[in-house]
Design a protein around this motif. Structure first.
Motif, PDB file in Angstrom:
ATOM      1  N   THR A  41       0.943  -1.538  -0.457  1.00  0.00           N
ATOM      2  CA  THR A  41       0.046   0.373   0.255  1.00  0.00           C
ATOM      3  C   THR A  41       0.350   1.237   0.126  1.00  0.00           C
ATOM      4  OG1 THR A  41      -0.607  -0.235   2.742  1.00  0.00           O
ATOM      5  CG2 THR A  41      -1.741  -1.177   1.084  1.00  0.00           C
ATOM      6  N   ARG A  42       2.546   0.907  -0.134  1.00  0.00           N
ATOM      7  CA  ARG A  42       3.119   2.198  -0.044  1.00  0.00           C
ATOM      8  C   ARG A  42       4.643   1.690  -2.016  1.00  0.00           C
ATOM      9  NH1 ARG A  42       5.159   4.101   4.390  1.00  0.00           N
ATOM     10  NH2 ARG A  42       6.252   5.579   3.498  1.00  0.00           N
ATOM     11  N   PRO A  43       4.505   2.658  -1.962  1.00  0.00           N
ATOM     12  CA  PRO A  43       6.187   2.660  -2.821  1.00  0.00           C
ATOM     13  C   PRO A  43       6.991   1.570  -2.248  1.00  0.00           C
ATOM     14  CG  PRO A  43       5.007   4.987  -2.906  1.00  0.00           C
ATOM     15  CD  PRO A  43       4.075   4.294  -1.662  1.00  0.00           C
ATOM     16  N   MET A  44       7.102   0.684  -3.413  1.00  0.00           N
ATOM     17  CA  MET A  44       8.384  -0.257  -2.951  1.00  0.00           C
ATOM     18  C   MET A  44       9.853   0.183  -3.228  1.00  0.00           C
ATOM     19  SD  MET A  44       5.953  -3.703  -2.735  1.00  0.00           S
ATOM     20  CE  MET A  44       5.420  -3.706  -4.412  1.00  0.00           C
ATOM     21  N   PRO A  45      10.732  -0.068  -2.380  1.00  0.00           N
ATOM     22  CA  PRO A  45      11.984   0.513  -2.740  1.00  0.00           C
ATOM     23  C   PRO A  45      11.960  -1.015  -4.074  1.00  0.00           C
ATOM     24  CG  PRO A  45      12.289  -0.028  -1.008  1.00  0.00           C
ATOM     25  CD  PRO A  45      10.943  -0.132  -1.350  1.00  0.00           C
ATOM     26  N   ALA A  46      13.234  -0.688  -5.133  1.00  0.00           N
ATOM     27  CA  ALA A  46      13.252  -1.606  -6.026  1.00  0.00           C
ATOM     28  C   ALA A  46      14.003  -2.836  -5.811  1.00  0.00           C
ATOM     29  CB  ALA A  46      14.018  -1.109  -7.389  1.00  0.00           C
ATOM     30  N   ASP A  47      15.328  -1.887  -4.641  1.00  0.00           N
ATOM     31  CA  ASP A  47      15.783  -3.670  -3.987  1.00  0.00           C
ATOM     32  C   ASP A  47      15.457  -4.392  -2.623  1.00  0.00           C
ATOM     33  OD1 ASP A  47      18.253  -5.515  -3.202  1.00  0.00           O
ATOM     34  OD2 ASP A  47      19.292  -3.207  -1.871  1.00  0.00           O
ATOM     35  N   ARG A  48      14.195  -5.223  -2.611  1.00  0.00           N
ATOM     36  CA  ARG A  48      13.623  -5.326  -1.722  1.00  0.00           C
ATOM     37  C   ARG A  48      14.057  -6.808  -1.497  1.00  0.00           C
ATOM     38  NH1 ARG A  48      10.620  -3.819  -5.590  1.00  0.00           N
ATOM     39  NH2 ARG A  48       9.698  -4.933  -6.927  1.00  0.00           N
ATOM     40  N   GLY A  49      14.067  -7.421  -0.908  1.00  0.00           N
ATOM     41  CA  GLY A  49      14.128  -9.349  -0.759  1.00  0.00           C
ATOM     42  C   GLY A  49      13.057 -10.004  -1.004  1.00  0.00           C
ATOM     43  N   ASP A  50      12.759 -11.124  -1.064  1.00  0.00           N
ATOM     44  CA  ASP A  50      11.688 -11.612  -0.928  1.00  0.00           C
ATOM     45  C   ASP A  50      10.698 -12.112  -0.474  1.00  0.00           C
ATOM     46  OD1 ASP A  50      13.292 -12.440  -3.424  1.00  0.00           O
ATOM     47  OD2 ASP A  50      13.571 -15.133  -2.701  1.00  0.00           O
ATOM     48  N   PHE A  51      10.678 -11.218   0.668  1.00  0.00           N
ATOM     49  CA  PHE A  51      10.135 -11.474   1.632  1.00  0.00           C
ATOM     50  C   PHE A  51       9.728 -10.382   2.825  1.00  0.00           C
ATOM     51  CE2 PHE A  51       8.667 -15.725   1.908  1.00  0.00           C
ATOM     52  CZ  PHE A  51       9.271 -16.711   1.277  1.00  0.00           C
ATOM     53  N   GLY A  52       9.899  -9.193   1.353  1.00  0.00           N
ATOM     54  CA  GLY A  52      10.005  -8.105   2.350  1.00  0.00           C
ATOM     55  C   GLY A  52      11.204  -6.754   2.671  1.00  0.00           C
ATOM     56  N   SER A  53      11.805  -7.571   3.266  1.00  0.00           N
ATOM     57  CA  SER A  53      13.238  -6.961   3.387  1.00  0.00           C
ATOM     58  C   SER A  53      12.982  -5.054   2.511  1.00  0.00           C
ATOM     59  CB  SER A  53      14.672  -7.904   3.634  1.00  0.00           C
ATOM     60  OG  SER A  53      14.367  -7.796   2.214  1.00  0.00           O
ATOM     61  N   ASN A  54      13.952  -4.196   3.155  1.00  0.00           N
ATOM     62  CA  ASN A  54      13.866  -3.049   2.881  1.00  0.00           C
ATOM     63  C   ASN A  54      12.549  -3.324   2.762  1.00  0.00           C
ATOM     64  OD1 ASN A  54      16.568  -3.059   2.713  1.00  0.00           O
ATOM     65  ND2 ASN A  54      16.668  -4.197   0.557  1.00  0.00           N
ATOM     66  N   VAL A  55      11.081  -3.199   2.780  1.00  0.00           N
ATOM     67  CA  VAL A  55       9.744  -2.517   2.791  1.00  0.00           C
ATOM     68  C   VAL A  55       9.479  -3.098   3.706  1.00  0.00           C
ATOM     69  CG1 VAL A  55       7.414  -3.078   1.338  1.00  0.00           C
ATOM     70  CG2 VAL A  55      10.027  -3.712   0.195  1.00  0.00           C
ATOM     71  N   LEU A  70       6.614  -0.136   6.627  1.00  0.00           N
ATOM     72  CA  LEU A  70       5.227   0.020   6.866  1.00  0.00           C
ATOM     73  C   LEU A  70       4.938   1.776   8.011  1.00  0.00           C
ATOM     74  CD1 LEU A  70       4.400  -3.505   6.762  1.00  0.00           C
ATOM     75  CD2 LEU A  70       4.462  -1.633   4.795  1.00  0.00           C
ATOM     76  N   GLY A  71       3.917   1.812   7.166  1.00  0.00           N
ATOM     77  CA  GLY A  71       3.589   2.155   9.007  1.00  0.00           C
ATOM     78  C   GLY A  71       1.500   2.187   9.380  1.00  0.00           C
ATOM     79  N   PRO A  72       1.192   2.150  10.412  1.00  0.00           N
ATOM     80  CA  PRO A  72       0.595   1.502  10.814  1.00  0.00           C
ATOM     81  C   PRO A  72      -0.460   0.954  10.129  1.00  0.00           C
ATOM     82  CG  PRO A  72       0.156   4.027  12.030  1.00  0.00           C
ATOM     83  CD  PRO A  72       1.245   3.961  10.958  1.00  0.00           C
ATOM     84  N   ASP A  73      -1.230   1.793   8.892  1.00  0.00           N
ATOM     85  CA  ASP A  73      -2.264   1.586   7.869  1.00  0.00           C
ATOM     86  C   ASP A  73      -1.694   0.716   6.233  1.00  0.00           C
ATOM     87  OD1 ASP A  73      -4.091   2.504   9.681  1.00  0.00           O
ATOM     88  OD2 ASP A  73      -4.203   4.757   8.389  1.00  0.00           O
ATOM     89  N   ASP A  74      -0.382   0.520   6.427  1.00  0.00           N
ATOM     90  CA  ASP A  74      -0.020  -0.199   5.932  1.00  0.00           C
ATOM     91  C   ASP A  74       0.031  -2.016   5.664  1.00  0.00           C
ATOM     92  OD1 ASP A  74       0.963   1.863   4.324  1.00  0.00           O
ATOM     93  OD2 ASP A  74       2.406   2.009   5.083  1.00  0.00           O
ATOM     94  N   VAL A  75       0.113  -3.045   4.547  1.00  0.00           N
ATOM     95  CA  VAL A  75       0.177  -3.486   4.216  1.00  0.00           C
ATOM     96  C   VAL A  75       1.316  -4.283   3.353  1.00  0.00           C
ATOM     97  CG1 VAL A  75      -1.218  -5.585   3.659  1.00  0.00           C
ATOM     98  CG2 VAL A  75      -2.629  -3.729   4.816  1.00  0.00           C
ATOM     99  N   PHE A  76       2.017  -5.246   3.765  1.00  0.00           N
ATOM    100  CA  PHE A  76       2.020  -5.495   2.238  1.00  0.00           C
ATOM    101  C   PHE A  76       2.486  -6.930   2.478  1.00  0.00           C
ATOM    102  CE2 PHE A  76       6.223  -8.648   1.621  1.00  0.00           C
ATOM    103  CZ  PHE A  76       6.792  -7.780   0.163  1.00  0.00           C
ATOM    104  N   VAL A  77       1.849  -7.888   0.690  1.00  0.00           N
ATOM    105  CA  VAL A  77       1.430  -9.289   0.420  1.00  0.00           C
ATOM    106  C   VAL A  77       2.973  -9.603  -0.487  1.00  0.00           C
ATOM    107  CG1 VAL A  77      -0.035 -10.829  -0.248  1.00  0.00           C
ATOM    108  CG2 VAL A  77      -0.585  -8.958   0.537  1.00  0.00           C
ATOM    109  N   ALA A  78       3.491 -10.404   0.181  1.00  0.00           N
ATOM    110  CA  ALA A  78       4.326 -11.332  -0.584  1.00  0.00           C
ATOM    111  C   ALA A  78       3.848 -12.803  -0.924  1.00  0.00           C
ATOM    112  CB  ALA A  78       6.012 -11.558  -0.476  1.00  0.00           C
ATOM    113  N   LEU A  79       4.149 -12.864  -2.631  1.00  0.00           N
ATOM    114  CA  LEU A  79       3.768 -14.535  -3.138  1.00  0.00           C
ATOM    115  C   LEU A  79       4.493 -15.173  -4.094  1.00  0.00           C
ATOM    116  CD1 LEU A  79       1.536 -17.153  -3.189  1.00  0.00           C
ATOM    117  CD2 LEU A  79       1.144 -15.696  -5.346  1.00  0.00           C
ATOM    118  N   VAL A  80       5.186 -16.359  -3.122  1.00  0.00           N
ATOM    119  CA  VAL A  80       6.568 -16.987  -3.232  1.00  0.00           C
ATOM    120  C   VAL A  80       6.881 -17.920  -4.024  1.00  0.00           C
ATOM    121  CG1 VAL A  80       8.781 -17.330  -2.988  1.00  0.00           C
ATOM    122  CG2 VAL A  80       7.679 -15.425  -1.399  1.00  0.00           C
TER     123      VAL A  80
END
Length: 183
Positions: free
Chosen positions: A63-77, A81-91
């Motif tokens: 729900t927020r812009p993601m950096p280009a350099d990010r790990g499979d499970f969201g490292s660097n993302v 995250l702010g309190p209302d943000d969500v991150f989803v990874a499908l590996v």
């Protein structure tokens, strides 16, 4: 695989490098780690590793812009995250382990707030909450990893994550083979 994200989400599907054995990286391992993909210090890939290297797709949605350099499970993302943000990874873990053991469960899971906890992150980050599900779909094995920006607000955030997950479409193994693609 793809997702039809609701407004306000950023979605990216990339192919990640496989481990030296051709298998998936461990949860939390960064797809860009040189040790994980067998790249020598000078940036070259040993020929024995290159022949066995397998790439697999990974879907990231946030729900927020993601950096280009990010790990499979969201490292660097996830740390952003702010309190209302969500991150989803499908590996994607491939076809070799589909439908068995850890990946025996069939179909995308339905997310519920009760499945989230602060202790489900690789390393605890204050306030965050996560869930992790292993499953198979169409002869392919996957891990769905979801992080919400606030454990205390998960009752509001998890339905947003579930709405995104409900739009994910996975091409089955047979269709990929017919299309000449590699699962």
């Amino acid at each position: 695989m793809r997702a039809d994200a609701p407004p306000g989400w950023q979605v990216a599907v990339t192919r990640r490098p496989g481990a030296e054995s051709g298998g998936p990286l461990a949860p939390g391992a960064r797809g860009t780690d040189t040790a994980a993909r067998g790249t020598a210090a000078g940036g070259t890939t040993p020929s024995s590793v290159a022949e066995e290297d397998v790439t697999r797709p990974v879907l990231h949605a946030c729900t927020r812009p993601m950096p280009a350099d990010r790990g499979d499970f969201g490292s660097n993302v996830v740390g952003l995250l702010g309190p209302d943000d969500v991150f989803v990874a499908l590996v994607d873990y491939g076809t070799e382990v589909a439908d068995q053991g850890l990946f025996e469960r069939q179909g995308l899971p339905r997310l519920a707030p009760s499945q989230f906890g602060p202790n489900r992150l690789q390393r605890p980050l204050p306030g965050l909450s996560a869930s992790q599900h292993f499953f198979s779909s169409g002869g392919r094995a996957f891990c769905l990893f979801t992080v919400v920006g606030s454990h205390a607000r998960r009752m509001a955030s998890v339905p947003r994550a579930a709405a995104l997950v409900s739009t994910i479409r996975i091409t089955d193994r047979a269709t990929l083979a017919r299309q000449g693609g590699r699962p």
